[in-house]
Design an enzyme around this catalytic site. Structure first.
Site, PDB file in Angstrom:
ATOM      1  N   GLN A  11      37.837  34.635  39.860  1.00  0.00           N
ATOM      2  CA  GLN A  11      37.380  33.460  39.120  1.00  0.00           C
ATOM      3  C   GLN A  11      35.913  33.562  38.723  1.00  0.00           C
ATOM      4  O   GLN A  11      35.556  33.314  37.572  1.00  0.00           O
ATOM      5  CB  GLN A  11      37.598  32.191  39.949  1.00  0.00           C
ATOM      6  N   GLY A 144      38.593  36.039  47.696  1.00  0.00           N
ATOM      7  CA  GLY A 144      39.508  37.103  48.082  1.00  0.00           C
ATOM      8  C   GLY A 144      39.693  38.130  46.984  1.00  0.00           C
ATOM      9  O   GLY A 144      39.683  39.334  47.223  1.00  0.00           O
ATOM     10  N   THR A 145      39.841  37.649  45.728  1.00  0.00           N
ATOM     11  CA  THR A 145      40.098  38.576  44.626  1.00  0.00           C
ATOM     12  C   THR A 145      38.842  39.381  44.302  1.00  0.00           C
ATOM     13  O   THR A 145      38.869  40.604  44.222  1.00  0.00           O
ATOM     14  CB  THR A 145      40.558  37.812  43.372  1.00  0.00           C
ATOM     15  N   THR A 179      31.636  28.074  49.707  1.00  0.00           N
ATOM     16  CA  THR A 179      32.885  27.673  49.055  1.00  0.00           C
ATOM     17  C   THR A 179      34.094  28.057  49.888  1.00  0.00           C
ATOM     18  O   THR A 179      35.207  27.700  49.554  1.00  0.00           O
ATOM     19  CB  THR A 179      33.027  28.339  47.673  1.00  0.00           C
ATOM     20  N   ASN A 206      24.456  31.391  43.986  1.00  0.00           N
ATOM     21  CA  ASN A 206      24.557  30.123  43.277  1.00  0.00           C
ATOM     22  C   ASN A 206      23.465  29.136  43.667  1.00  0.00           C
ATOM     23  O   ASN A 206      22.927  28.438  42.826  1.00  0.00           O
ATOM     24  CB  ASN A 206      25.923  29.488  43.514  1.00  0.00           C
ATOM     25  N   ASN A 228      26.266  29.766  34.837  1.00  0.00           N
ATOM     26  CA  ASN A 228      26.746  30.974  34.167  1.00  0.00           C
ATOM     27  C   ASN A 228      25.950  31.273  32.911  1.00  0.00           C
ATOM     28  O   ASN A 228      25.756  32.427  32.549  1.00  0.00           O
ATOM     29  CB  ASN A 228      28.231  30.843  33.834  1.00  0.00           C
ATOM     30  N   GLU A 254      19.136  54.909  33.117  1.00  0.00           N
ATOM     31  CA  GLU A 254      17.712  54.793  33.416  1.00  0.00           C
ATOM     32  C   GLU A 254      17.462  53.755  34.497  1.00  0.00           C
ATOM     33  O   GLU A 254      16.520  53.864  35.272  1.00  0.00           O
ATOM     34  CB  GLU A 254      16.930  54.398  32.155  1.00  0.00           C
TER      35      GLU A 254
END
Length: 450
Positions: A11, A144-145, A179, A206, A228, A254
């Site tokens: 996500q 997890g992902t 989270t 965050n 974001n 570089e």
């Protein structure tokens, strides 16, 4: 061409990716359907932006990117969002069940089923490149992902594309804001593989970015979109010299050469200036020295970590907009005389600068003001170890009681992997300590000659 493939995992990776591609499109004048009215050489792949976009014969520009998630909701937002026509449907890969904040599910059980499909898509993109330069990988290590599948993909990329650079933009757990309960486990397990399989990893967190939004942009309650957009400005600044022709271009390799003194010491801090709201920008001049000083301020670091507690090994300053080398040299000279910005004694020069004449673009209706010039700094500072020691401490508290471990073991992980990863991070903290330690006694008087 020196193409770059972006891989957005989980996500966090996907939502940061959305902001980045939105910004790239605005910067290059590419419409949400992929058409680019200003592009006169249709189908000719010699334009600088072709590092990030491939062109079809019909003149459509397609991002060289893959979005992967183990569950469909976030990717479905891309499939139905403003930029749905921009991406090739095959580039958006989603599974049926998510990783449930469990590294082992992302890495062993659920992730294993999808990883070959991802690599297949990456291979297709890579075959489409004439001189693939490397990968940008976006993920968060708390879930997890991002942690599990992210690590798995990086490991497989190392096997398939051994020599290509891999830059990671990694969102680390914040000190206060959490989270997930098992963040410390996922982060430690995932960092264990980031150490091995990324060349440069930029740490973001965050909480630090929330504070910047609150303080500098006067947003009382920042959303992930606000965060974001700020992250995407940093990533855009790093990649401007790959997408536009500039005065002093900085290539992706570089970054590695200039920022990584030892292979394991490759976790970077980033900062960006000016972060300023439109209401204020009107009344400030924001000269090169001002913005250069701003990126060295502890408050503008995009990870909760105080650079004054450590020493700089190297910094990369990427200027864009109305900036000339003379100004940059003067500003850097001033920074060097500052006692607050300390360099390790074995790296006297320590600065790498890039300049690009393309001024920063802002998202219409966004929070950032349109400015004439901006700078983004990526720095290698020994204080980054603070980020790891914080996570390690939380890991130890939980692991001492073996709390939640059965969820990982149940997905086919062995308990030994926990201790192996934790030992690796302990070694990393020690590495940072040694790198920051002073040189021998005979060298004390030599630090002043620059």
């Amino acid at each position: 061409m020196r193409e770059i493939i972006s891989i957005h995992i989980g996500q966090a990776g996907i939502q940061v990716g959305n902001s980045c591609w939105e910004l790239y499109c605005l910067e290059h004048g590419i419409q949400p359907d992929g058409m680019m009215p200003s592009d006169t050489t249709v189908g000719v792949a010699h334009d600088a932006f072709n590092t990030f976009f491939s062109e079809t014969g019909a003149g459509k520009h397609v991002p060289r990117a893959v979005f992967v998630d183990l569950e469909p909701t976030v990717i479905d937002e891309v499939r139905t969002g403003t930029y749905r026509q921009l991406f090739h449907p095959e580039q958006l890969i989603s599974g049926k069940e998510d990783a449930a904040n469990n590294f082992a599910r992302g890495h062993y059980t659920v992730g294993k089923e999808i990883v070959d499909l991802c690599l297949d898509r990456v291979r297709k993109l890579a075959d489409n490149c004439t001189g693939l330069q490397g990968f940008l990988v976006f993920n968060a290590v708390g879930g997890g992902t991002g942690s599990g599948l992210g690590s798995l993909l990086l490991e497989r990329l190392s096997v398939d594309y051994g020599k290509k650079s891999k830059l990671g933009f990694t969102i680390y757990p914040s000190p206060q804001v959490s989270t997930a309960v098992v963040e410390p486990y996922n982060s430690v397990l995932s960092t264990h593989s980031l150490l091995e399989h990324t060349d440069v990893a930029v740490l973001l967190d965050n909480e630090a970015i929330y504070d910047i939004c609150r303080r500098s942009l006067d947003i009382e309650r920042p959303t992930y979109t606000n965060l974001n957009r700020l992250i995407s400005q940093i990533i855009s600044s790093l990649t401007t010299s790959l997408r536009f022709d500039g005065a002093i271009n900085v290539d992706i390799t570089e970054f590695q050469t200039n920022l990584v003194p030892y292979p394991r010491i490759h976790f970077m801090l980033s900062s960006y200036a000016p972060v300023i709201s439109a209401a204020k920008a009107y009344h400030e001049q924001l000269s090169v020295p001002e913005i250069t000083n701003a990126v060295f301020e502890p408050a503008s670091m995009m990870a909760k970590c105080d650079p004054r507690h450590g020493k700089y090994m190297a910094c990369c300053l990427m200027y864009r907009g109305d900036v000339v080398p003379k100004d940059v040299n003067a500003a850097v000279g001033t920074i060097k005389t500052k006692r607050t910005v300390q360099f390790v004694d074995w790296c006297p020069t320590g600065f790498k600068c890039g300049i690009n004449y393309q001024p920063p673009t802002v998202v219409p209706g966004g929070d950032l003001a349109k400015v004439q010039r901006a700078v983004c700094m990526i720095s290698n500072n020994t204080a980054v170890a603070e980020v790891f020691s914080r996570i390690d401490h939380k890991f130890d508290l939980m692991y001492a009681k073996r709390a939640f471990v059965h969820w990982y073991v149940g997905e086919g992980m062995e308990e030994g992997e926990f201790s192996e990863a934790r030992e690796d991070l302990a070694a990393l903290e020690k590495d940072y300590e040694e790198v920051g330690a002073e040189g021998g006694d005979d060298e004390e008087d030599e630090g002043e000659d620059y």
